[in-house]
Design a protein around this motif. Structure first.
Motif, short mmCIF file in Angstrom:
data_model
loop_
_atom_site.label_atom_id
_atom_site.label_comp_id
_atom_site.label_asym_id
_atom_site.label_seq_id
_atom_site.Cartn_x
_atom_site.Cartn_y
_atom_site.Cartn_z
N GLU A 1 -17.20 44.32 71.07
CA GLU A 1 -16.35 44.46 69.89
C GLU A 1 -14.94 44.87 70.32
OE1 GLU A 1 -17.64 43.92 66.79
OE2 GLU A 1 -15.72 44.31 65.82
N GLY A 2 -13.93 44.20 69.80
CA GLY A 2 -12.54 44.57 70.09
C GLY A 2 -12.06 44.14 71.47
N ALA A 3 -12.83 43.30 72.17
CA ALA A 3 -12.43 42.90 73.52
C ALA A 3 -11.07 42.19 73.49
CB ALA A 3 -13.48 41.96 74.11
N ARG A 4 -10.31 42.40 74.54
CA ARG A 4 -9.00 41.74 74.65
C ARG A 4 -9.16 40.57 75.65
NH1 ARG A 4 -4.43 42.49 72.48
NH2 ARG A 4 -3.10 40.84 73.23
N ILE A 5 -8.94 39.38 75.18
CA ILE A 5 -9.10 38.21 76.07
C ILE A 5 -7.81 37.40 76.00
CG2 ILE A 5 -10.49 36.20 76.66
CD1 ILE A 5 -12.79 37.51 75.03
N THR B 1 -4.49 25.38 86.12
CA THR B 1 -5.74 25.52 85.38
C THR B 1 -5.53 26.50 84.23
OG1 THR B 1 -6.42 27.27 86.89
CG2 THR B 1 -7.25 25.06 87.35
N LEU B 2 -6.42 26.42 83.26
CA LEU B 2 -6.41 27.37 82.14
C LEU B 2 -7.46 28.43 82.45
CD1 LEU B 2 -5.63 28.02 79.14
CD2 LEU B 2 -7.57 26.60 78.49
N SER B 3 -7.06 29.68 82.40
CA SER B 3 -8.04 30.73 82.70
C SER B 3 -7.71 31.96 81.85
CB SER B 3 -7.97 31.09 84.19
OG SER B 3 -6.70 31.63 84.49
N THR B 4 -8.56 32.98 81.96
CA THR B 4 -8.23 34.24 81.31
C THR B 4 -7.42 35.07 82.30
OG1 THR B 4 -10.33 35.15 82.05
CG2 THR B 4 -10.26 34.26 79.82
N LYS B 5 -6.62 36.00 81.75
CA LYS B 5 -5.77 36.82 82.62
C LYS B 5 -6.59 37.83 83.40
CE LYS B 5 -1.20 36.93 80.57
NZ LYS B 5 -0.51 37.44 79.40
N ALA B 6 -7.60 38.38 82.76
CA ALA B 6 -8.37 39.46 83.40
C ALA B 6 -9.85 39.29 83.12
CB ALA B 6 -7.88 40.80 82.88
N GLY B 7 -10.36 38.12 83.46
CA GLY B 7 -11.80 37.88 83.29
C GLY B 7 -12.20 37.77 81.83
N MET B 8 -13.48 37.74 81.63
CA MET B 8 -14.03 37.57 80.28
C MET B 8 -15.12 38.62 80.08
SD MET B 8 -14.16 35.44 77.55
CE MET B 8 -13.85 33.72 77.91
N PRO B 9 -14.76 39.79 79.52
CA PRO B 9 -15.81 40.81 79.32
C PRO B 9 -16.92 40.24 78.44
CG PRO B 9 -13.83 41.35 78.05
CD PRO B 9 -13.50 40.17 78.90
N MET B 10 -18.16 40.46 78.87
CA MET B 10 -19.27 39.83 78.16
C MET B 10 -20.50 40.70 78.22
SD MET B 10 -19.49 37.00 76.54
CE MET B 10 -18.31 35.82 77.17
N ARG B 11 -21.18 40.87 77.09
CA ARG B 11 -22.46 41.56 77.11
C ARG B 11 -23.56 40.51 77.21
NH1 ARG B 11 -23.03 44.56 71.88
NH2 ARG B 11 -21.68 42.88 71.18
N VAL B 12 -24.50 40.75 78.12
CA VAL B 12 -25.63 39.82 78.28
C VAL B 12 -26.82 40.45 77.59
CG1 VAL B 12 -27.07 38.56 79.92
CG2 VAL B 12 -24.67 39.05 80.49
N LEU B 13 -27.19 39.89 76.43
CA LEU B 13 -28.26 40.47 75.62
C LEU B 13 -29.46 39.53 75.63
CD1 LEU B 13 -25.92 41.28 72.60
CD2 LEU B 13 -26.70 42.88 74.33
N ARG C 1 -30.47 36.16 67.30
CA ARG C 1 -29.62 35.56 66.27
C ARG C 1 -28.43 36.48 66.06
NH1 ARG C 1 -31.36 30.32 64.27
NH2 ARG C 1 -32.88 30.05 65.89
N VAL C 2 -27.25 35.91 65.92
CA VAL C 2 -26.04 36.72 65.74
C VAL C 2 -25.57 36.55 64.30
CG1 VAL C 2 -23.69 37.15 66.55
CG2 VAL C 2 -25.44 36.34 68.15
N GLU C 3 -25.71 37.60 63.52
CA GLU C 3 -25.30 37.48 62.11
C GLU C 3 -23.79 37.68 61.97
OE1 GLU C 3 -27.22 36.05 60.31
OE2 GLU C 3 -29.00 36.37 61.57
N ARG C 4 -23.23 38.63 62.74
CA ARG C 4 -21.79 38.87 62.64
C ARG C 4 -21.20 38.91 64.04
NH1 ARG C 4 -17.81 42.42 62.65
NH2 ARG C 4 -19.07 44.10 63.51
N PRO C 5 -20.46 37.85 64.44
CA PRO C 5 -19.90 37.88 65.79
C PRO C 5 -18.88 39.00 65.94
CG PRO C 5 -19.17 35.92 64.58
CD PRO C 5 -20.10 36.67 63.67
N PRO C 6 -18.76 39.58 67.15
CA PRO C 6 -17.79 40.67 67.33
C PRO C 6 -16.37 40.17 67.13
CG PRO C 6 -18.78 40.03 69.43
CD PRO C 6 -19.46 39.23 68.38
N GLY D 1 -13.31 35.98 59.95
CA GLY D 1 -14.29 37.04 60.18
C GLY D 1 -14.58 37.30 61.65
N VAL D 2 -14.02 36.51 62.56
CA VAL D 2 -14.28 36.73 63.99
C VAL D 2 -13.14 37.52 64.60
CG1 VAL D 2 -14.63 35.65 66.24
CG2 VAL D 2 -15.59 34.61 64.17
#
Ligand code: HEM
Length: 187
Positions: free
Chosen positions: A139-143, A150-162, A166-171, A186-187
């Motif tokens: 929640e609140g991750a900065r990407i 190439t197109l990339s993220t500046k500082a990786g992609m923080p990710m939770r591996v669960l 089912r995801v009712e409300r994406p972070p 809503g995202v």
């Protein structure tokens, strides 16, 4: 969309798809194609004119540099309806775009020689991951993104591996990656 893809992959019963099964996973194919349309890993490539030429009405002197950007081409409204929206279903109906309109692997004589291998690896990895796990940014991750060749993220992609769920409300993410496509409400 995630739930639809999880449902499609259920037929694999936890196994890796066979060559034949890939043909029966249209949503997996559509999701990968649409992801590579919106977030083309190669942002741009370039060519140098070996001699003077006219290209689409533009006079190019010898040694002129021409940049080709899938990021730009993939967002042309004359080629893609609602170009900034993530709509995998666009790949499930109608004619596919020409190889000059959709070029994540380039086009022409220097088209990527590894495209089939890469396309297979991406689909295989996604199919295996999504059968077991649900990946969500915190929640609140900065990407933030960076466009170089190439197109990339500046500082990786923080990710939770669960465990798969089912995801009712994406972070909600706070990120300039939002500039690259229309994030659903809503995202
Ligand atoms: C997602 C993965 C990949 C993407 C997005 C990608 C993208 C591209 C693009 C856009 C080009 C054209 C560059 C240009 O026109 O200047 C290219 C060329 C090339 N790619 Fe890939 N590629 C990927 C994976 C691979 C893999 C796995 C291999 C090797 C096993 C590979 C080998 C090459 C080679 C050798 C060229 C140069 C072809 C030539 O100039 O004739 N690529 N790639």
């Amino acid at each position: 969309m995630l739930h639809d893809l999880q449902d499609e992959l259920a037929v694999l019963q936890g196994e890796a798809p066979t060559h034949e099964q890939f043909a029966a996973l249209p949503l997996l194919d559509a999701v990968v194609k649409e992801s590579m349309r919106l977030l083309s890993p190669v942002a741009f490539t370039a060519r140098t004119a070996a001699k003077g030429a006219t290209l689409a009405g533009h006079e190019l002197p010898e040694r002129a540099e021409v940049f080709i950007s899938p990021l730009v081409t993939h967002r042309l409204p004359e080629l893609y309806e609602h170009p900034n929206r993530f709509l995998p279903e666009r790949w499930l109906k109608g004619e596919p775009p020409s190889s000059w309109a959709y070029l994540p692997f380039g086009a022409g004589p220097h088209v990527c020689v590894g495209s089939s291998l890469a396309a297979l690896e991406i689909r295989l990895t996604l199919a295996m991951l999504l059968q077991r796990f649900t990946l969500l940014p915190p929640e609140g991750a900065r990407i933030d993104h960076r466009v170089q060749a190439t197109l990339s993220t500046k500082a990786g992609m923080p990710m939770r591996v669960l465990p798969k769920q089912r995801v009712e409300r994406p972070p909600r993410i706070t990120a300039d990656i939002r500039e690259l496509f229309d994030v659903p409400a809503g995202v």
